[in-house]
Structure formats: structure tokens, C-alpha cells
Design a protein around this motif. Structure first.
Motif, PDB file in Angstrom:
ATOM      1  N   THR A 153       0.802  -1.226   0.000  1.00  0.00           N
ATOM      2  CA  THR A 153       0.000   0.000   0.000  1.00  0.00           C
ATOM      3  C   THR A 153       0.837   1.279   0.000  1.00  0.00           C
ATOM      4  OG1 THR A 153      -0.166  -0.067   2.412  1.00  0.00           O
ATOM      5  CG2 THR A 153      -1.936  -1.135   1.164  1.00  0.00           C
ATOM      6  N   THR A 154       2.156   1.156  -0.077  1.00  0.00           N
ATOM      7  CA  THR A 154       3.015   2.335  -0.090  1.00  0.00           C
ATOM      8  C   THR A 154       4.078   2.198  -1.171  1.00  0.00           C
ATOM      9  OG1 THR A 154       4.531   1.370   1.537  1.00  0.00           O
ATOM     10  CG2 THR A 154       2.742   2.723   2.400  1.00  0.00           C
ATOM     11  N   GLY A 155       4.727   3.299  -1.497  1.00  0.00           N
ATOM     12  CA  GLY A 155       5.843   3.264  -2.441  1.00  0.00           C
ATOM     13  C   GLY A 155       5.415   3.065  -3.873  1.00  0.00           C
ATOM     14  N   ASP A 156       6.374   2.682  -4.693  1.00  0.00           N
ATOM     15  CA  ASP A 156       6.146   2.542  -6.132  1.00  0.00           C
ATOM     16  C   ASP A 156       5.172   1.423  -6.498  1.00  0.00           C
ATOM     17  OD1 ASP A 156       7.866   4.629  -6.620  1.00  0.00           O
ATOM     18  OD2 ASP A 156       9.600   3.333  -7.020  1.00  0.00           O
ATOM     19  N   HIS A 157       4.971   0.459  -5.611  1.00  0.00           N
ATOM     20  CA  HIS A 157       4.121  -0.696  -5.928  1.00  0.00           C
ATOM     21  C   HIS A 157       2.741  -0.616  -5.292  1.00  0.00           C
ATOM     22  CE1 HIS A 157       7.334  -2.652  -8.072  1.00  0.00           C
ATOM     23  NE2 HIS A 157       8.137  -2.443  -7.050  1.00  0.00           N
ATOM     24  N   ARG A 158       2.360   0.558  -4.743  1.00  0.00           N
ATOM     25  CA  ARG A 158       1.026   0.722  -4.160  1.00  0.00           C
ATOM     26  C   ARG A 158      -0.017   0.619  -5.276  1.00  0.00           C
ATOM     27  NH1 ARG A 158       3.347   5.742  -4.354  1.00  0.00           N
ATOM     28  NH2 ARG A 158       2.186   7.356  -5.452  1.00  0.00           N
TER      29      ARG A 158
ATOM     30  N   ASN B  72      -8.290   2.195 -17.730  1.00  0.00           N
ATOM     31  CA  ASN B  72      -9.264   1.299 -17.092  1.00  0.00           C
ATOM     32  C   ASN B  72      -8.595   0.080 -16.449  1.00  0.00           C
ATOM     33  OD1 ASN B  72      -8.596  -0.165 -19.431  1.00  0.00           O
ATOM     34  ND2 ASN B  72     -10.669  -0.963 -19.650  1.00  0.00           N
ATOM     35  N   GLN B  73      -7.296   0.200 -16.151  1.00  0.00           N
ATOM     36  CA  GLN B  73      -6.545  -0.896 -15.528  1.00  0.00           C
ATOM     37  C   GLN B  73      -6.117  -0.487 -14.121  1.00  0.00           C
ATOM     38  OE1 GLN B  73      -5.558  -3.957 -17.502  1.00  0.00           O
ATOM     39  NE2 GLN B  73      -7.349  -3.059 -18.496  1.00  0.00           N
ATOM     40  N   LEU B  74      -6.548  -1.234 -13.120  1.00  0.00           N
ATOM     41  CA  LEU B  74      -6.136  -0.990 -11.747  1.00  0.00           C
ATOM     42  C   LEU B  74      -5.187  -2.114 -11.349  1.00  0.00           C
ATOM     43  CD1 LEU B  74      -8.370   0.200  -8.858  1.00  0.00           C
ATOM     44  CD2 LEU B  74      -6.605  -1.471  -8.474  1.00  0.00           C
ATOM     45  N   THR B  75      -3.993  -1.766 -10.909  1.00  0.00           N
ATOM     46  CA  THR B  75      -2.955  -2.744 -10.595  1.00  0.00           C
ATOM     47  C   THR B  75      -2.741  -2.834  -9.092  1.00  0.00           C
ATOM     48  OG1 THR B  75      -1.865  -2.213 -12.669  1.00  0.00           O
ATOM     49  CG2 THR B  75      -0.565  -3.404 -11.049  1.00  0.00           C
ATOM     50  N   LEU B  76      -2.754  -4.058  -8.578  1.00  0.00           N
ATOM     51  CA  LEU B  76      -2.499  -4.350  -7.171  1.00  0.00           C
ATOM     52  C   LEU B  76      -1.281  -5.263  -7.101  1.00  0.00           C
ATOM     53  CD1 LEU B  76      -6.166  -5.335  -6.252  1.00  0.00           C
ATOM     54  CD2 LEU B  76      -5.097  -3.099  -5.933  1.00  0.00           C
ATOM     55  N   THR B  77      -0.305  -4.917  -6.273  1.00  0.00           N
ATOM     56  CA  THR B  77       0.896  -5.740  -6.130  1.00  0.00           C
ATOM     57  C   THR B  77       0.967  -6.263  -4.706  1.00  0.00           C
ATOM     58  OG1 THR B  77       2.019  -4.409  -7.798  1.00  0.00           O
ATOM     59  CG2 THR B  77       3.403  -5.801  -6.407  1.00  0.00           C
ATOM     60  N   TYR B  78       1.315  -7.524  -4.570  1.00  0.00           N
ATOM     61  CA  TYR B  78       1.338  -8.196  -3.271  1.00  0.00           C
ATOM     62  C   TYR B  78       2.753  -8.629  -2.899  1.00  0.00           C
ATOM     63  CZ  TYR B  78      -3.747  -8.588  -3.388  1.00  0.00           C
ATOM     64  OH  TYR B  78      -5.069  -8.304  -3.397  1.00  0.00           O
TER      65      TYR B  78
ATOM     66  N   THR C 255     -11.154   4.212  -4.776  1.00  0.00           N
ATOM     67  CA  THR C 255     -10.852   3.260  -3.708  1.00  0.00           C
ATOM     68  C   THR C 255     -11.147   1.855  -4.212  1.00  0.00           C
ATOM     69  OG1 THR C 255     -13.072   3.435  -2.737  1.00  0.00           O
ATOM     70  CG2 THR C 255     -11.361   4.917  -1.856  1.00  0.00           C
ATOM     71  N   VAL C 256     -10.433   0.885  -3.634  1.00  0.00           N
ATOM     72  CA  VAL C 256     -10.635  -0.511  -4.013  1.00  0.00           C
ATOM     73  C   VAL C 256     -10.725  -1.342  -2.736  1.00  0.00           C
ATOM     74  CG1 VAL C 256      -8.142  -0.957  -4.253  1.00  0.00           C
ATOM     75  CG2 VAL C 256      -9.791  -2.451  -5.432  1.00  0.00           C
ATOM     76  N   SER C 257     -11.593  -2.322  -2.764  1.00  0.00           N
ATOM     77  CA  SER C 257     -11.742  -3.266  -1.648  1.00  0.00           C
ATOM     78  C   SER C 257     -11.735  -4.681  -2.206  1.00  0.00           C
ATOM     79  CB  SER C 257     -13.076  -3.040  -0.911  1.00  0.00           C
ATOM     80  OG  SER C 257     -13.120  -1.751  -0.380  1.00  0.00           O
ATOM     81  N   TYR C 258     -11.296  -5.604  -1.378  1.00  0.00           N
ATOM     82  CA  TYR C 258     -11.302  -7.028  -1.734  1.00  0.00           C
ATOM     83  C   TYR C 258     -11.949  -7.779  -0.602  1.00  0.00           C
ATOM     84  CZ  TYR C 258      -9.592 -11.831  -2.162  1.00  0.00           C
ATOM     85  OH  TYR C 258      -9.508 -13.189  -2.221  1.00  0.00           O
ATOM     86  N   THR C 259     -12.926  -8.619  -0.917  1.00  0.00           N
ATOM     87  CA  THR C 259     -13.563  -9.474   0.076  1.00  0.00           C
ATOM     88  C   THR C 259     -13.288 -10.913  -0.303  1.00  0.00           C
ATOM     89  OG1 THR C 259     -15.288  -7.823   0.415  1.00  0.00           O
ATOM     90  CG2 THR C 259     -15.723 -10.065   1.206  1.00  0.00           C
ATOM     91  N   LYS C 260     -12.575 -11.605   0.559  1.00  0.00           N
ATOM     92  CA  LYS C 260     -12.231 -13.007   0.315  1.00  0.00           C
ATOM     93  C   LYS C 260     -13.519 -13.811   0.163  1.00  0.00           C
ATOM     94  CE  LYS C 260     -10.054 -16.853   2.700  1.00  0.00           C
ATOM     95  NZ  LYS C 260      -9.372 -17.253   3.916  1.00  0.00           N
ATOM     96  N   PRO C 261     -13.675 -14.478  -1.004  1.00  0.00           N
ATOM     97  CA  PRO C 261     -14.907 -15.274  -1.228  1.00  0.00           C
ATOM     98  C   PRO C 261     -15.029 -16.436  -0.260  1.00  0.00           C
ATOM     99  CG  PRO C 261     -13.651 -14.969  -3.273  1.00  0.00           C
ATOM    100  CD  PRO C 261     -12.800 -14.469  -2.159  1.00  0.00           C
TER     101      PRO C 261
END
Length: 116
Positions: free
Chosen positions: A39-44, A50-56, A110-116
Motif C-alpha cells: 500500500t506504499t511506495g512505487d508498488h502501491r 481502465n486498468q487498476l494494478t495491485l501488487t502483493y 478506492t478498491v476493496s477485496y472481500t475473500k470469497p
């Protein structure tokens, strides 16, 4: 064994016999640490068009075959047209959400993820 068919070191010393040694499996230990969104830095999280990128963070890559459904993610922009997630793609440690519309640079998303 007899003759030259023995285990030896480079000095010619024969290895000592052994029996009933326990053997462990050759793969590494099971990964039990869940992936964590950066959630911080270059990989937040970031959106381009129309592309939203999430890095883990994770010990290994994310599973590109058994990925979460688009409905597991919620994307919103206060005061603007609704945004739905059309598709989810996984590559390495990155999840890319294809959104239903382009996001403008003036929007706060904003983006949210709910574990199925």
C-alpha cells in the motif's frame, strides 16, 4: 560393492556404509504466509486508464489459475459514475483489474477485496 563402483571422495576414500536413514522430501517447506497488498511506495495500488494494478508481497508468485472472481473486488469513485470490475488477471505478484470505464486523473478511487 566391489571394484570401482563405490562412492568415493576425490582422494579415493570409500564412503562408509549406512542403513535406515530418514529422508526428507526435496521441495521447500510449505508456504503458509498469506499474500499482503503493498500500500506504499512505487508498488502501491494504481490506476491507468481502465486498468487498476495491485501488487502483493509473498514468498512465491500468486496463483494465476485459481484467481478471485471480479465480484470479489469493489472499486468506487466518490461522486462519479459507478465502476465495476470486468475481469481479473494475475501475473507474478500482480493482480490487474480491468474496470468498466476509464478513470480520470481528477478522480479519487478506492478498491476493496472481500475473500470469497
Amino acid at each position: 560393492p566391489t571394484g570401482d563402483n563405490v562412492v568415493q571422495d576425490t582422494a579415493g576414500n570409500d564412503a562408509v556404509s549406512f542403513s535406515n536413514q530418514a529422508v526428507t522430501h526435496g521441495t521447500s517447506a510449505t508456504d503458509t504466509t498469506p499474500p499482503v497488498l503493498i500500500t506504499t511506495g512505487d508498488h502501491r495500488p494504481k490506476v491507468t486508464g481502465n486498468q487498476l494494478t495491485l501488487t502483493y508481497t509473498d514468498e512465491s508468485n500468486l496463483d494465476a489459475v485459481n484467481t478471485a472472481a471480479a465480484t470479489a473486488f469493489a472499486v468506487s469513485s466518490a461522486g462519479n459514475a459507478a465502476i465495476s470490475v470486468n475481469s481479473v488477471a494475475v501475473s507474478g505478484k500482480t493482480v490487474t483489474l480491468t474496470l468498466s470505464r476509464v478513470v480520470t486523473s481528477a478522480e479519487t478511487v478506492t478498491v476493496s477485496y472481500t475473500k470469497p
